[in-house]
Design a protein around this motif. Structure first.
Motif, short mmCIF file in Angstrom:
data_model
loop_
_atom_site.label_atom_id
_atom_site.label_comp_id
_atom_site.label_asym_id
_atom_site.label_seq_id
_atom_site.Cartn_x
_atom_site.Cartn_y
_atom_site.Cartn_z
N LYS A 77 1.99 5.28 0.45
CA LYS A 77 1.67 6.36 1.37
C LYS A 77 0.76 7.35 0.66
O LYS A 77 0.99 7.70 -0.50
CB LYS A 77 2.94 7.07 1.84
CG LYS A 77 3.82 6.21 2.75
CD LYS A 77 5.01 6.99 3.26
CE LYS A 77 5.85 6.14 4.20
NZ LYS A 77 7.03 6.87 4.73
N PRO A 78 -0.30 7.82 1.32
CA PRO A 78 -1.22 8.74 0.65
C PRO A 78 -0.57 10.08 0.36
O PRO A 78 0.22 10.58 1.16
CB PRO A 78 -2.37 8.88 1.66
CG PRO A 78 -1.77 8.53 2.98
CD PRO A 78 -0.70 7.52 2.71
N VAL A 111 0.84 -1.19 0.00
CA VAL A 111 0.00 0.00 0.00
C VAL A 111 0.88 1.25 0.00
O VAL A 111 1.83 1.36 0.78
CB VAL A 111 -0.96 -0.01 1.21
CG1 VAL A 111 -0.22 0.09 2.53
CG2 VAL A 111 -1.98 1.11 1.09
N ARG A 117 -9.31 5.88 2.38
CA ARG A 117 -8.57 4.62 2.48
C ARG A 117 -8.94 3.65 1.36
O ARG A 117 -8.07 2.95 0.82
CB ARG A 117 -8.86 3.98 3.84
CG ARG A 117 -8.16 2.64 4.09
CD ARG A 117 -6.67 2.80 4.25
NE ARG A 117 -6.02 1.52 4.53
CZ ARG A 117 -4.71 1.37 4.69
NH1 ARG A 117 -3.91 2.42 4.62
NH2 ARG A 117 -4.19 0.18 4.94
N VAL A 128 -6.77 11.30 0.98
CA VAL A 128 -7.23 10.20 0.12
C VAL A 128 -8.01 9.22 0.98
O VAL A 128 -7.50 8.74 2.00
CB VAL A 128 -6.05 9.46 -0.54
CG1 VAL A 128 -6.56 8.36 -1.47
CG2 VAL A 128 -5.16 10.44 -1.30
N SER A 187 -8.16 3.43 -8.48
CA SER A 187 -8.34 4.47 -7.47
C SER A 187 -9.64 5.25 -7.68
O SER A 187 -10.22 5.78 -6.73
CB SER A 187 -7.16 5.44 -7.48
OG SER A 187 -6.99 6.01 -8.77
N ASP A 206 -9.92 4.38 -1.69
CA ASP A 206 -9.30 4.83 -2.94
C ASP A 206 -7.82 4.49 -2.96
O ASP A 206 -7.26 4.13 -4.00
CB ASP A 206 -9.49 6.34 -3.11
CG ASP A 206 -10.95 6.73 -3.24
OD1 ASP A 206 -11.75 5.90 -3.70
OD2 ASP A 206 -11.29 7.86 -2.85
N LEU A 207 -7.17 4.60 -1.80
CA LEU A 207 -5.76 4.26 -1.70
C LEU A 207 -5.54 2.78 -2.00
O LEU A 207 -4.63 2.41 -2.76
CB LEU A 207 -5.24 4.60 -0.31
CG LEU A 207 -3.73 4.50 -0.09
CD1 LEU A 207 -3.00 5.57 -0.89
CD2 LEU A 207 -3.40 4.64 1.40
N SER A 222 -5.93 2.02 -5.67
CA SER A 222 -4.81 2.44 -6.52
C SER A 222 -3.77 1.33 -6.68
O SER A 222 -3.00 1.34 -7.64
CB SER A 222 -4.14 3.69 -5.92
OG SER A 222 -3.41 3.38 -4.74
#
Length: 315
Positions: free
Chosen positions: A103-104, A101, A110, A108, A121, A112-113, A116
């Motif tokens: 880093k945003p 995962v 969670r 953003v 996303s 959608d993160l 991605s």
């Protein structure tokens, strides 16, 4: 094919991660799944399709829990390995595809993160939960003493600042289930964890016995999911239960105050967040604020607003 899925200890984050897990399973039919999760969230994954193993990761000093996890999984060559904890463990594993995962960058959500990570996303896979026949049977048994609609409430949270006052839950239950309300005569299911009984008791006590379904601390997570899938509406504080309700696709109204709905609002076809007029920063920015001693910071969210939103969702 084999998939290693390292997810969160917190129930809410773990629920949000299930959309990504479901996507990977759907894209790789027949894949065998190993989930590594903390003690609180591990039971969520007992019904995952193709599940081989759930490894419980118990935090230890000096990060020894990661060393133990590496020892448990390093003997396997994984086709896909996912790390949602950014633990660096994937660096030392044999895997055809490694997903960590990111880093945003900025604000953003969670979900959608997580989306991605698989190029989605803008359209992230929605959370989903899987349970087994015993959970289904237990949920049916809990509802067997009556019929008609069920309103579910989650009046608890992991700290007092996020808890909408109990008297507000009592009032909204009365108004929504009144003869002229949108759920006249509905039974009321009260959800909460084993250590949240004191928070929930005032709400439980106000519900007539013949309409009360009290499951606070009495059922496991997957039975809770099966039961939530049968309700007409869930109203609750920002918590893992809120995300579980959204994951089973029932109407969900999540109540926010000193937490970030732009990062953790419930997501689903029938999910909505409703927050206090003040932002999180405004609520906790006063002199003398102490997270451990503060009372409810949700008092400015009125019952009228919640009733209006709930009624609209039930139309």
């Amino acid at each position: 094919m084999r998939l290693l899925f390292i997810t969160s200890n917190r129930i809410g984050d773990a629920v949000l991660s299930t959309g990504l897990l479901a996507h990977l399973i759907a894209q790789n039919p027949g894949i065998r799944v190993t989930v590594a999760a903390g003690p609180a969230s591990a039971p969520l994954f007992g019904g995952v399709p193709g599940l081989e193993r759930v490894i419980i990761v118990r935090k230890q000093r000096f990060s020894l829990h990661w060393w133990k996890l590496w020892r448990a999984v390093s003997g396997t060559r994984w086709d896909i390995a996912v790390d949602l904890r950014r633990s660096a463990i994937l660096t030392f594993l044999r895997a055809g595809r490694k997903l960590v995962v990111p880093k945003p960058q900025g604000v953003v959500h969670r979900l959608d993160l997580l989306g991605s990570m698989v190029g989605r996303s803008d359209d992230p896979p929605l959370p989903t939960l899987w349970w087994n026949v015993p959970h289904e049977q237990q949920a049916e048994k809990l509802l067997s003493d009556g019929d008609g609609p069920v309103l579910a409430v989650g009046p608890t949270a992991n700290w007092q600042g996020k808890v909408w006052p109990a008297e507000n839950f009592v009032e909204i239950i009365a108004r929504l289930t009144a003869a002229d309300g949108p759920l006249p005569g509905a039974r009321v299911a009260v959800f909460g964890g084993p250590d949240e009984r004191l928070q929930a008791n005032p709400v439980i006590a106000a519900i007539p016995r013949n309409r009360r379904i009290d499951v606070v601390g009495k059922i496991d997570l997957l039975t809770a999911a099966a039961l939530l899938s049968r309700v007409q509406l869930y109203i609750g504080n920002d918590s893992g239960l809120m995300h579980m309700a959204a994951a089973v696709r029932v109407p969900v109204l999540g109540l926010f105050g000193p937490s970030k709905d732009d990062l953790y609002a419930p997501r689903g076809p029938k999910a909505r967040a409703l927050r206090t007029p003040e932002s999180m920063e405004e609520l906790i920015g006063f002199d003398g604020y102490d997270r451990h001693t503060v009372g409810s910071l949700m008092t400015s969210l009125t019952v009228d607003r919640v009733v209006e939103a709930a009624t609209e969702m039930l139309r």
